[in-house]
Design an enzyme around this catalytic site. Structure first.
Site, PDB file in Angstrom:
ATOM      1  CE  LYS A   1      -0.791   1.308   4.701  1.00 26.31           C
ATOM      2  NZ  LYS A   1      -0.029   2.478   4.680  1.00 26.31           N
TER       3      LYS A   1
ATOM      4  CD  GLU B   1       0.246   4.007  14.368  1.00 25.61           C
ATOM      5  OE1 GLU B   1       1.419   3.673  14.229  1.00 25.61           O
ATOM      6  OE2 GLU B   1      -0.413   4.585  13.495  1.00 25.61           O
TER       7      GLU B   1
ATOM      8  CG  HIS C   1      -3.390  -1.617   8.091  1.00 26.76           C
ATOM      9  ND1 HIS C   1      -2.810  -2.441   7.158  1.00 26.76           N
ATOM     10  CD2 HIS C   1      -2.508  -0.601   8.277  1.00 26.76           C
ATOM     11  CE1 HIS C   1      -1.630  -1.937   6.810  1.00 26.76           C
ATOM     12  NE2 HIS C   1      -1.433  -0.821   7.473  1.00 26.76           N
TER      13      HIS C   1
ATOM     14  CE  LYS D   1       2.147  -0.501  17.483  1.00 24.19           C
ATOM     15  NZ  LYS D   1       1.192  -0.177  16.429  1.00 24.19           N
TER      16      LYS D   1
HETATM   17  C1  BG6 Z   1       1.285   1.361   8.317  1.00 18.99           C
HETATM   18  C2  BG6 Z   1       0.948   2.824   8.324  1.00 18.99           C
HETATM   19  O1  BG6 Z   1       0.672   0.720   7.244  1.00 18.99           O
HETATM   20  O2  BG6 Z   1       0.845   0.766   9.535  1.00 18.99           O
HETATM   21  C3  BG6 Z   1       1.612   3.504   9.500  1.00 18.99           C
HETATM   22  O3  BG6 Z   1       1.402   3.411   7.119  1.00 18.99           O
HETATM   23  C4  BG6 Z   1       1.227   2.806  10.783  1.00 18.99           C
HETATM   24  O4  BG6 Z   1       1.261   4.878   9.558  1.00 18.99           O
HETATM   25  C5  BG6 Z   1       1.471   1.318  10.682  1.00 18.99           C
HETATM   26  O5  BG6 Z   1       2.029   3.359  11.801  1.00 18.99           O
HETATM   27  C6  BG6 Z   1       0.912   0.600  11.894  1.00 18.99           C
HETATM   28  O6  BG6 Z   1       1.334  -0.733  11.852  1.00 18.99           O
HETATM   29  P1  BG6 Z   1       1.490  -1.583  13.184  1.00 18.99           P
HETATM   30  O7  BG6 Z   1       1.859  -2.945  12.717  1.00 18.99           O
HETATM   31  O8  BG6 Z   1       2.576  -0.904  13.982  1.00 18.99           O
HETATM   32  O9  BG6 Z   1       0.173  -1.519  13.881  1.00 18.99           O
END
Ligand code: BG6
Length: 501
Positions: A163, A231, A255, A359
């Site tokens: 993506k 996050e 996601h 997070k």
């Molecule tokens: C990415 C986004 O696809 O996923 C980021 O571009 C985000 O902005 C990240 O921080 C979050 O991934 P995870 O695995 O840390 O939840």
């Protein structure tokens, strides 16, 4: 010694010899994620017996310089480098510009490596480059006849992209057209790293390999479903990309949508990529039109300055390379409905934001209260069951239920049955790329997006994005929240509920 589970002994599918060509080979993603993932697979003996990795980039390095430079960067990290040299003997660097001539040279170079490594002209092209290069590389591969199956003898070729798959519906279609000019859908692997997380995959196993949850997985028993991916991190050094994307493109189109469809989809007739993708597509089709005039709800926010883990951090507008008056949302909460028999009128709250209090990534299934309330809880907690499927900070599944607190008084107490992955399985790879690369080598599409899913997801989001970006009056105003908080005040209550076990 621990006896291996039967699953540990299973082969990983068809891992035919191949060359993995990484475009963007001198970049950060290659160094931080892709090479460690391939090395991890090598150490786990999951890589094909015969393979080579060719990293391509504009910078000039010799193979030796490139290998050394990687090794240096890993020396103080977590990688166990005991057999690095063995692995690195399969690792090459090829400097490359994005021209027809350079791609013909690359083609010859790969043929030569085929003879050396017996890789049978099988290719994986991994595009670890900015998305504006996707169409350019796809076309160069196509025009130099490196995209066709049967490259030479019986070789196959596959392409991996990440993506963003376009910026909106129109650009997603355009990107797809270029890819499809040279590659078939079977050859294209679109990564969503959320799908490679164990707990995310476990949603389907939990739902469809157990009898007891599916009968209650519907509007008769479920009050609402919350899906949150909060996050602590801010925009970091990705200002250029993020300010044109915002949270809806960055997290929701991909996601969050995947988490939603896995939670809501029907059982596929077979556990096979296309059957699963068909069911996923039906869920996105069934999303109720998002129409603010008719009561659809969205809250958008942007972080201001605040404190995270004891440190003051700047607000979004003060971040490097973000325009001072940017109105890009870094937080969104959407209330969605799926108009089908199973989910009629069950709200799905999707929440994601940067620079929040913590997070956490979890799916919360809030069940309804018992039809007749026999017991009152002196602790004031809800007596309704709650199921939490968490991918971060723990990979776990927790189910709350009511118990009697010991003693003479009839007091209720909520307790949990829980399963924490890390307590039962050690050495789980946290590198989601290892899983997706292995699946691509094995030709398994289960964990990748299919084009129709991407287009459906964009079809749903594009009108909302347009309303946001044209700042149409019907859109609620952007709310500012301090970094380190629970997001905009209007969303705090629901977020607090989703965070609470
Ligand atoms: C990415 C986004 O696809 O996923 C980021 O571009 C985000 O902005 C990240 O921080 C979050 O991934 P995870 O695995 O840390 O939840």
């Amino acid at each position: 010694m621990k006896t291996p589970h039967a699953c540990d002994l299973l082969p990983s599918g068809d891992v035919a010899p191949c060359i993995i060509v990484i475009f963007g080979g001198s970049g950060d993603l290659t160094r931080r994620k892709l090479i460690p993932a391939l090395y991890y697979l090598y150490q786990q003996k999951k890589m094909p017996d015969k393979f080579a990795v060719v990293c391509c980039g504009r910078t000039t390095y010799t193979n030796e310089q490139f290998r050394q430079q990687l090794l240096l960067s890993y020396e103080n990290g977590d990688l166990n480098l005991s057999n690095w040299d063995e692995f690195a003997a399969n690792l090459y660097y090829h400097s490359l510009t994005y021209t027809a001539e350079a791609f013909l040279n690359l083609k010859d170079y790969l043929y030569k490596l085929d003879s050396h490594h017996s890789t049978e002209a099988n290719r994986i092209y991994d595009l670890a480059v900015p998305p504006n290069l996707y169409p350019i590389i796809a076309e160069l591969l196509g025009k130099s006849h490196m995209a066709t199956e049967q490259v030479q003898g019986n070789g196959w070729s596959r392409i991996i992209i990440e993506k963003p798959f376009g910026h909106d519906l129109e650009s997603a279609r355009q990107l797809n057209e270029v890819l499809h000019d040279y590659f078939t859908e079977e050859q294209i692997f679109r990564i969503d790293h959320y799908l490679a997380k164990e707990t995310v995959q476990n949603v389907l196993i939990f739902r469809f390999a157990n009898t007891i949850f599916e009968p209650v997985w519907n509007s008769h028993y479920i009050d609402y479903i919350g899906i949150i991916a909060s996050e602590e991190l801010g925009v970091g050094n990705r200002a250029g990309y993020y300010d044109t994307a915002g949270v809806l493109r960055d997290m929701f189109q991909n996601h969050m949508m995947q988490l939603l469809v896995l939670t809501a989809m029907e059982s596929p007739y077979r556990f096979e990529a296309n059957a699963i993708q068909d069911e996923k597509a039906k869920v996105i089709h069934s999303l109720r039109n998002f129409c603010i005039d008719s009561g659809s709800k969205i809250h958008l926010g942007q972080y201001g300055p605040g404190e995270i883990n004891g440190f003051m951090v700047p607000g979004y507008r003060e971040e490097k390379n973000i325009p001072a008056g940017s109105t890009t949302p870094t937080f969104a909460l959407m209330e969605l409905y799926i108009d089908n028999w199973r989910w009629r009128n069950v709200p799905f709250y999707l929440v994601s934001g940067k620079r929040m209090a913590k997070k956490e990534t979890r799916i919360v299934i809030q069940f309804k209260k018992t039809p007749h309330q026999l017991f009152r809880s002196p602790f004031g907690e809800s007596t309704a069951n709650k199921l939490i499927i968490e991918t971060y900070p723990q990979e776990s599944i927790k189910l709350s239920f009511q118990t009697k607190n010991p003693g003479h008084n009839l007091c209720l107490r909520s307790m949990y049955m829980d399963f924490v992955y890390q307590e039962h399985y050690h050495n789980i790879s946290s590198n989601a790329y290892a899983r997706v690369l292995l699946d691509c080598i094995g030709g398994d599409h289960t964990l990748f997006w299919r084009q129709d899913g991407i287009e459906l997801s964009w079809s749903f989001l594009t009108p909302i994005l347009q309303q946001c970006e044209n700042r149409q009056k019907i859109m609620p105003p952007l709310q500012f929240y301090p970094a380190g908080s629970l997001g905009p005040t209007s969303s705090e209550k629901i977020i607090q509920t989703l965070f609470t076990d």
